[in-house]
Design a protein around this motif. Structure first.
Motif, PDB file in Angstrom:
ATOM      1  N   ILE A  96      11.500   3.129   4.164  1.00 35.40           N
ATOM      2  CA  ILE A  96      10.607   2.859   5.293  1.00 35.40           C
ATOM      3  C   ILE A  96      10.290   4.116   6.104  1.00 35.40           C
ATOM      4  O   ILE A  96       9.365   4.111   6.921  1.00 35.40           O
ATOM      5  CB  ILE A  96      11.189   1.784   6.238  1.00 35.40           C
ATOM      6  N   PHE A  97      11.011   5.213   5.867  1.00 36.76           N
ATOM      7  CA  PHE A  97      10.859   6.421   6.671  1.00 36.76           C
ATOM      8  C   PHE A  97       9.776   7.364   6.138  1.00 36.76           C
ATOM      9  O   PHE A  97       9.513   8.396   6.715  1.00 36.76           O
ATOM     10  CB  PHE A  97      12.203   7.149   6.750  1.00 36.76           C
ATOM     11  N   GLN A  98       9.154   7.020   4.992  1.00 41.67           N
ATOM     12  CA  GLN A  98       8.138   7.826   4.307  1.00 41.67           C
ATOM     13  C   GLN A  98       8.773   9.084   3.698  1.00 41.67           C
ATOM     14  O   GLN A  98       9.951   9.071   3.353  1.00 41.67           O
ATOM     15  CB  GLN A  98       6.919   8.062   5.203  1.00 41.67           C
ATOM     16  N   GLN A  99       8.008  10.165   3.489  1.00 41.97           N
ATOM     17  CA  GLN A  99       8.572  11.285   2.714  1.00 41.97           C
ATOM     18  C   GLN A  99       9.472  12.163   3.570  1.00 41.97           C
ATOM     19  O   GLN A  99       9.076  13.196   4.095  1.00 41.97           O
ATOM     20  CB  GLN A  99       7.505  12.142   2.033  1.00 41.97           C
ATOM     21  N   LYS A 132      11.013   1.340  13.887  1.00 40.18           N
ATOM     22  CA  LYS A 132       9.581   1.545  13.638  1.00 40.18           C
ATOM     23  C   LYS A 132       9.244   1.224  12.190  1.00 40.18           C
ATOM     24  O   LYS A 132       8.232   0.543  11.906  1.00 40.18           O
ATOM     25  CB  LYS A 132       9.199   2.991  13.951  1.00 40.18           C
ATOM     26  N   GLY A 133      10.055   1.687  11.250  1.00 36.82           N
ATOM     27  CA  GLY A 133       9.785   1.429   9.844  1.00 36.82           C
ATOM     28  C   GLY A 133       9.842  -0.053   9.508  1.00 36.82           C
ATOM     29  O   GLY A 133       9.001  -0.559   8.746  1.00 36.82           O
ATOM     30  N   LYS A 188       6.849  -2.461   8.145  1.00 32.90           N
ATOM     31  CA  LYS A 188       7.012  -3.298   6.956  1.00 32.90           C
ATOM     32  C   LYS A 188       6.513  -4.710   7.217  1.00 32.90           C
ATOM     33  O   LYS A 188       5.868  -5.327   6.350  1.00 32.90           O
ATOM     34  CB  LYS A 188       8.491  -3.318   6.548  1.00 32.90           C
ATOM     35  N   MET A 189       6.797  -5.221   8.389  1.00 33.58           N
ATOM     36  CA  MET A 189       6.359  -6.570   8.738  1.00 33.58           C
ATOM     37  C   MET A 189       4.858  -6.636   9.018  1.00 33.58           C
ATOM     38  O   MET A 189       4.222  -7.669   8.810  1.00 33.58           O
ATOM     39  CB  MET A 189       7.117  -7.057   9.969  1.00 33.58           C
ATOM     40  N   ALA A 190       4.282  -5.516   9.465  1.00 35.43           N
ATOM     41  CA  ALA A 190       2.891  -5.529   9.908  1.00 35.43           C
ATOM     42  C   ALA A 190       1.890  -5.336   8.776  1.00 35.43           C
ATOM     43  O   ALA A 190       0.760  -5.822   8.856  1.00 35.43           O
ATOM     44  CB  ALA A 190       2.672  -4.443  10.963  1.00 35.43           C
ATOM     45  N   LYS A 191       2.286  -4.632   7.718  1.00 36.55           N
ATOM     46  CA  LYS A 191       1.315  -4.303   6.667  1.00 36.55           C
ATOM     47  C   LYS A 191       1.038  -5.504   5.779  1.00 36.55           C
ATOM     48  O   LYS A 191       1.955  -6.188   5.324  1.00 36.55           O
ATOM     49  CB  LYS A 191       1.814  -3.128   5.830  1.00 36.55           C
ATOM     50  N   SER A 192      -0.216  -5.726   5.485  1.00 35.72           N
ATOM     51  CA  SER A 192      -0.598  -6.791   4.567  1.00 35.72           C
ATOM     52  C   SER A 192      -0.124  -6.452   3.162  1.00 35.72           C
ATOM     53  O   SER A 192      -0.268  -5.317   2.689  1.00 35.72           O
ATOM     54  CB  SER A 192      -2.120  -6.968   4.559  1.00 35.72           C
ATOM     55  N   VAL A 219      10.050 -11.607   3.330  1.00 35.42           N
ATOM     56  CA  VAL A 219       9.788 -10.726   4.465  1.00 35.42           C
ATOM     57  C   VAL A 219       8.519  -9.904   4.267  1.00 35.42           C
ATOM     58  O   VAL A 219       7.670  -9.841   5.149  1.00 35.42           O
ATOM     59  CB  VAL A 219      10.996  -9.803   4.717  1.00 35.42           C
ATOM     60  N   ILE A 220       8.381  -9.252   3.112  1.00 34.53           N
ATOM     61  CA  ILE A 220       7.235  -8.359   2.929  1.00 34.53           C
ATOM     62  C   ILE A 220       5.946  -9.142   2.733  1.00 34.53           C
ATOM     63  O   ILE A 220       4.976  -8.930   3.462  1.00 34.53           O
ATOM     64  CB  ILE A 220       7.469  -7.378   1.766  1.00 34.53           C
ATOM     65  N   PRO A 221       5.863 -10.049   1.766  1.00 35.92           N
ATOM     66  CA  PRO A 221       4.579 -10.752   1.589  1.00 35.92           C
ATOM     67  C   PRO A 221       4.277 -11.645   2.789  1.00 35.92           C
ATOM     68  O   PRO A 221       5.145 -12.354   3.283  1.00 35.92           O
ATOM     69  CB  PRO A 221       4.818 -11.590   0.329  1.00 35.92           C
ATOM     70  N   ASN A 222       3.059 -11.615   3.258  1.00 37.30           N
ATOM     71  CA  ASN A 222       2.681 -12.480   4.371  1.00 37.30           C
ATOM     72  C   ASN A 222       1.423 -13.282   4.050  1.00 37.30           C
ATOM     73  O   ASN A 222       0.722 -13.723   4.934  1.00 37.30           O
ATOM     74  CB  ASN A 222       2.492 -11.667   5.665  1.00 37.30           C
TER      75      ASN A 222
END
Length: 246
Positions: free
Chosen positions: A39-42, A85-86, A90-94, A155-158
C-alpha cells in the motif's frame, strides 16, 4: 545483468499513472513483469526487489497503484500515518480501476522495443492481490503472489460480482502462491478458503506456506527474513523461467 531504471507517466482511463521501469541495460528484448507494491507504493524495499528480478533478464514495471488518489511520485512511509493513508486508498479505489490500469500498462509495454510480448506479474501484500488481479488479463502467463491480502475477504472489490476469486475462470496462466503462517492478515482459515477455490477451479498453481510473519520479504524493519526472501525470489524466478523463457 546490469540494469537501468527510469519511469514513464502512462495514460489510463482513470488518470496518469507513473510507472517505474527497471530493465536490462543492454536494450535487448525481454519478458515483462508487472510488479505490484504494498500500500506504500514504490518504497526502497520495493525498488530493490524489482531491480533484483530485473537483473535476471526481465523488464519490471512498478506502477503507482493509487495514482488516482495521490500526487505523482507519492511514497508513503512505513509508519502509522502511512499505513492509515494506504489502507484508506485501498478502500477508496474502484476495483475496475485496477483492471484498466493493467490493460493500459500491457498495451503500452507492447509498443516498447525492450518488450518481447511475454508477460508475468508479481506482488507483495495488497500487491500480491493485485498481481492475482493482473492474472485476469489474458497476456499474463505466470504470476507470483506473496501473502496476498483480501483474497479471502470483500475489502478491495466494491462492485457486486467483481471479487477477484469470483473471476477465477479468467485466469489462464500459472500461479505461485506464497504465505506466512504467522501472518495475522491472512489466517489459516483464509488461506484454506483460497486454496480450496483454486483447486475447485482446476487452476495451475503451486502453494508454499513458510513459518514467517506478514511482509517477511521486505528488507527493512524487524519482520524481514533474508533466508525466506531468497527462497521466495528463487521460486518466482523459477516460475518466470519456466513460463516466459520456453
Amino acid at each position: 545483468m546490469m540494469i537501468k531504471s527510469e519511469f514513464s507517466d502512462l495514460a489510463t482511463p482513470t488518470g496518469v499513472m507513473r510507472t517505474f521501469i527497471h530493465r536490462p541495460a543492454d536494450n535487448g528484448s525481454y519478458p515483462t513483469i508487472l510488479f505490484y507494491s504494498e500500500i506504500f507504493q514504490q518504497t526502497g524495499p520495493i525498488e530493490r526487489a524489482a531491480r533484483l528480478i530485473a537483473g535476471y533478464g526481465y523488464n519490471v514495471l512498478v506502477p503507482e497503484v493509487f495514482h488516482e488518489l495521490n500526487p505523482i511520485g507519492t511514497v508513503l512511509a512505513y509508519d502509522d500515518a502511512g499505513r492509515d493513508k494506504g489502507n484508506a486508498d485501498k478502500m477508496a479505489k474502484s476495483v475496475e480501476g485496477y483492471d484498466t490500469d493493467n490493460a493500459a500498462t500491457i498495451a503500452w509495454a507492447k509498443t516498447q522495443p525492450w518488450c518481447n510480448g511475454l508477460f508475468g506479474a508479481m506482488g507483495f501484500c495488497i500487491g500480491g492481490h493485485l498481481a492475482f488481479r493482473a492474472a485476469l488479463q489474458p497476456e499474463i502467463k505466470a504470476t507470483a503472489c506473496f501473502y496476498a491480502t483480501d483474497l479471502h475477504t470483500n475489502v478491495i472489490p466494491n462492485q457486486p460480482g467483481q471479487h477477484s476469486m469470483e473471476r477465477l475462470g479468467e485466469i489462464s496462466g500459472e500461479l505461485l502462491m506464497i504465505w506466512g503462517k504467522q501472518d495475522p492478515h491472512i489466517p489459516a482459515s483464509g488461506r484454506a478458503q483460497v486454496y480450496q477455490a483454486l483447486v475447485a477451479a482446476e487452476k495451475t498453481f503451486t502453494w508454499h506456506e513458510f513459518n514467517g510473519p506478514h511482509a517477511f520479504m521486505r528488507d527493512e524493519g524487524d519482520r524481514y527474513d533474508p533466508q525466506l526472501a531468497m527462497i521466495g525470489n528463487q521460486l518466482a524466478l523459477d516460475l518466470f523461467a519456466r513460463q516466459l523463457r520456453a
